[in-house]
Structures are given as structure tokens and as C-alpha cells.
Design a protein around this motif. Structure first.
Motif, PDB file in Angstrom:
ATOM      1  N   PRO A   1       7.742 -28.383 -27.657  1.00 47.53           N
ATOM      2  CA  PRO A   1       7.817 -27.837 -29.020  1.00 47.53           C
ATOM      3  C   PRO A   1       6.466 -27.511 -29.632  1.00 47.53           C
ATOM      4  O   PRO A   1       6.330 -26.486 -30.308  1.00 47.53           O
ATOM      5  N   ASP A   2       5.460 -28.325 -29.423  1.00 50.53           N
ATOM      6  CA  ASP A   2       4.179 -28.045 -30.092  1.00 50.53           C
ATOM      7  C   ASP A   2       3.477 -26.814 -29.520  1.00 50.53           C
ATOM      8  O   ASP A   2       2.583 -26.257 -30.135  1.00 50.53           O
ATOM      9  N   ALA A   3       3.875 -26.359 -28.305  1.00 51.23           N
ATOM     10  CA  ALA A   3       3.229 -25.172 -27.715  1.00 51.23           C
ATOM     11  C   ALA A   3       4.081 -23.900 -27.921  1.00 51.23           C
ATOM     12  O   ALA A   3       3.666 -22.802 -27.589  1.00 51.23           O
ATOM     13  N   LYS A   4       5.280 -24.108 -28.473  1.00 54.64           N
ATOM     14  CA  LYS A   4       6.249 -23.000 -28.577  1.00 54.64           C
ATOM     15  C   LYS A   4       5.693 -21.812 -29.371  1.00 54.64           C
ATOM     16  O   LYS A   4       5.816 -20.657 -28.972  1.00 54.64           O
ATOM     17  N   ARG A   5       5.077 -22.146 -30.484  1.00 54.54           N
ATOM     18  CA  ARG A   5       4.599 -21.097 -31.389  1.00 54.54           C
ATOM     19  C   ARG A   5       3.604 -20.181 -30.678  1.00 54.54           C
ATOM     20  O   ARG A   5       3.776 -18.956 -30.613  1.00 54.54           O
TER      21      ARG A   5
END
Ligand code: DAH
Length: 347
Positions: A49-53
């Protein structure tokens, strides 16, 4: 994931597209549902999730890069294709159809030019005229045959067979412009009037119901017949060449006294006699004379003080003599093979 994206970026940038086949190959590899970019989007699920953006952004940019490259090449190929299929660059150019001046215009302009060099201005008058300007004020007797329906196109005849000053008609000669000029100007008057004239004639090689004339008029103090003759000699040599000779034969016109007709020496045989001049060595060109005092007075000019000369010629006739055209109908048919023969004229 990031590394894979960077790797694909390079692949996309380096992919060579040189035709329809490689373009299609590019599309299938990168942009189709089963292509490499789709596969990456499928793997997006597993990105933490933290790398999704950040990864999402990179993926979108990657897709945009491939789409732009695809569209750019597709357009380029489509363009070269139309150019290739519609244009044969080795073909000779389509000929450029340059227009030519009509021979009547060439000769009319030349006549205007010749007379303007000796101080004549150009004046024009209406083609639809009244009896007064075409006949009465020019000293035509009321029973003159030119007033006959046989010769004149009437627009409106005000009375039975008698001529009426209010009759409306198509002018049969440009002498009507003489009258208009004299009515409106004070001597000295020096003018020529080119224009169309109309006569009720059956069309043949020698006659037409529409043709062109140039009228000339000079009114001042002490104008003589010698002035007329000198002017006409100047005109004839300018139009037909230095060798041309002129002769004046006595004639009759209602509006001039004395009247004459002018012939030029035949420019086909040089005056020796041929079938064009019917063996005489001379060709008739124009009518002329000293303006009849009755005409001056009718137009409000003092005939004690002023004299004048006038002349009138057919432009078709002058063109025939200059170029050896032997059929009047040719001027109106607009046959390009006839008109093209006047291509080299500049006037
Ligand atoms: N108007 C004459 C005609 O149509 C030509 C003409 C003759 C004009 C003599 C003139 C002239 O000015 O003086 O036949």
C-alpha cells in the motif's frame, strides 16, 4: 516492480517502427489486453500500500508513453500512404491554362493607346439610347432608312412608323457618344469613344448584329480637313505599319459635311492587287468628315466659332485587316483554337 517499469520504458523507447507490421507488433506487445503493460497492471494488486501511489503514477506514465508512440507512428504511416498512393512525383505538372486577350480587346486597346498619345481622351455612352442621340441630333432626316425597323433594334417605339425623339433603341453606332460629349463639354474637345453597337442584321461571315466601333471627335477653333487627314495617316501607320498608305474617297453621312471614306493600302499584297482587296489594292477602313454645322448647333456649340472633324470605324473590321481574319463570326464563338493565336500580344 519499479525496475520492470524502467526496463519496459527503455524497450518502448528503443522499439523501431518502420511499417504497418512493426506497428502492429508494437501494439500487441505493449498495448493489447494480453500485452506487457496489462500484465503489469494485473500485478499492481500485489504492490504494498505505501508504494501504490508512486507505482500507480509510473504505470500510468508508461502506458501514456506507449500510447503516444503508437499514435504518432500510426499517423505518420497513414500520411505517407496517402501521399504515395495519390501522387506520382515523377508525373509532368498539370498544364497551367493562361488566358489570352480577345483580339477585339487587343485592337481596341491599341487604338485607344494610339489616340491617347496625341491627346485624345476616352468617353463612353449608354448602349440603350434614344432616337435623339442616335439619329435626330446627328442630322438624320426623319425618313432616313437607318431609322427603319429593318436596321435598328427598338426597345420601345413610342409612335407608329414615324420616328419619335422618345423612341428607345439599341445604338446602331457610337456616333451617339459624340452628341453626349458635345452636349456636356465645351470645346476644345478631343475624344474617342469605343463601344458595342447593334444592328438588325442576319449573322454571316460579313455581318453581325453586335459589333464594336470607335468614334473619334475633335472640335476646336480652326480645325480643318487637313488636320483630319494628318491624324488619320498617323493612326493608320501606327496600327498597320510605316509602309501603309491611305486614300480618302468622297462619301455621305448625315452628320458630316464634307464626308469621306478612308481606305488603307492592302497589307496582304502591299497594294498590287489580290483576292482580299479584290484586285483594287485598297481596303476600306472607316468613315469620316467635318462635323456638320447643324450637328454642332443641335448640341449647343457655336458653329461660327468652332469647327470639328469626326471619324468612326468598326473594331472587327480593323482587326480583320490587321490579322487577316476572314469571318466575323469567329469573334463571338470563343473557339479556343482561334483565341490562342493571339497569345503573344501583350496589350
Ligand atoms: N457612324 C458611322 C457608321 O456607323 C461611322 C462614321 C462615319 C462615324 C463618319 C463618323 C463619321 O464619325 O464622321 O457607319
Amino acid at each position: 516492480m519499479k525496475e520492470r517499469i524502467a526496463e519496459l520504458r527503455r524497450e518502448i523507447e528503443e522499439f523501431g517502427i518502420d511499417g504497418e507490421a512493426s506497428l502492429e507488433q508494437f501494439r500487441i506487445s505493449f498495448l493489447s489486453k494480453k500485452g506487457l503493460i496489462s500484465a503489469l497492471f494485473d500485478g499492481f494488486r500485489n504492490v504494498p500500500p505505501d508504494a501504490k501511489r508512486e507505482t500507480g503514477q509510473l504505470l500510468n506514465d508508461l502506458k501514456q508513453l506507449a500510447t503516444d508512440k503508437y499514435n504518432e507512428h500510426r499517423e505518420r504511416l497513414a500520411m505517407t500512404e496517402t501521399v504515395q498512393s495519390s501522387t506520382d512525383l515523377s508525373m509532368p505538372a498539370i498544364p497551367f491554362g493562361e488566358g489570352t486577350r480577345h483580339p477585339i480587346s487587343i485592337v481596341r486597346n491599341e487604338i485607344i493607346d494610339i489616340f491617347s498619345r496625341i491627346g485624345f481622351t476616352v468617353s463612353e455612352g449608354p448602349e440603350i439610347e434614344d432616337d435623339n442621340h442616335v439619329f435626330t441630333l446627328l442630322n438624320f432626316a426623319s425618313d432616313h432608312p437607318a431609322r427603319d425597323m429593318q436596321d435598328t433594334f427598338f426597345i420601345e417605339k413610342k409612335s407608329g412608323t414615324e420616328s419619335d425623339p422618345h423612341d428607345v433603341l439599341l445604338r446602331t453606332h457610337t456616333s451617339s457618344v459624340q452628341v453626349r460629349v458635345m452636349e456636356n463639354q465645351k470645346p476644345p474637345i478631343r475624344t474617342i469613344s469605343p463601344g458595342r453597337v447593334f444592328r438588325n442584321e442576319a449573322v454571316s461571315a460579313r455581318a453581325h448584329c453586335i459589333f464594336h466601333q470607335v468614334e473619334g471627335l475633335y472640335v476646336a477653333e480652326n480645325v480643318s480637313f487637313a488636320d483630319l487627314k494628318q491624324t488619320l495617316l498617323y493612326f493608320a501607320t501606327e496600327l498597320f505599319g510605316k509602309e501603309v498608305r491611305i486614300r480618302l474617297r468622297p462619301s455621305f453621312f448625315p452628320f458630316t459635311e464634307p464626308s469621306a471614306e478612308m481606305d488603307i493600302s492592302c497589307n496582304i499584297c502591299g497594294g498590287k492587287g489580290c483576292n482580299v482587296c479584290k484586285g483594287t489594292g485598297w481596303l476600306e477602313l472607316l468613315g469620316c468628315g467635318m462635323v456638320d454645322p447643324n450637328v454642332l448647333e443641335a448640341c449647343g456649340i457655336d458653329s461660327e466659332k468652332y469647327t470639328g472633324y469626326a471619324f468612326g470605324m468598326g473594331i472587327e473590321r480593323a482587326t480583320m485587316l490587321k490579322y487577316g481574319v476572314n469571318d466575323l463570326r469567329l469573334y463571338f464563338e470563343n473557339d479556343i483554337r482561334f483565341l490562342n493565336q493571339f497569345r503573344t500580344e501583350i496589350l
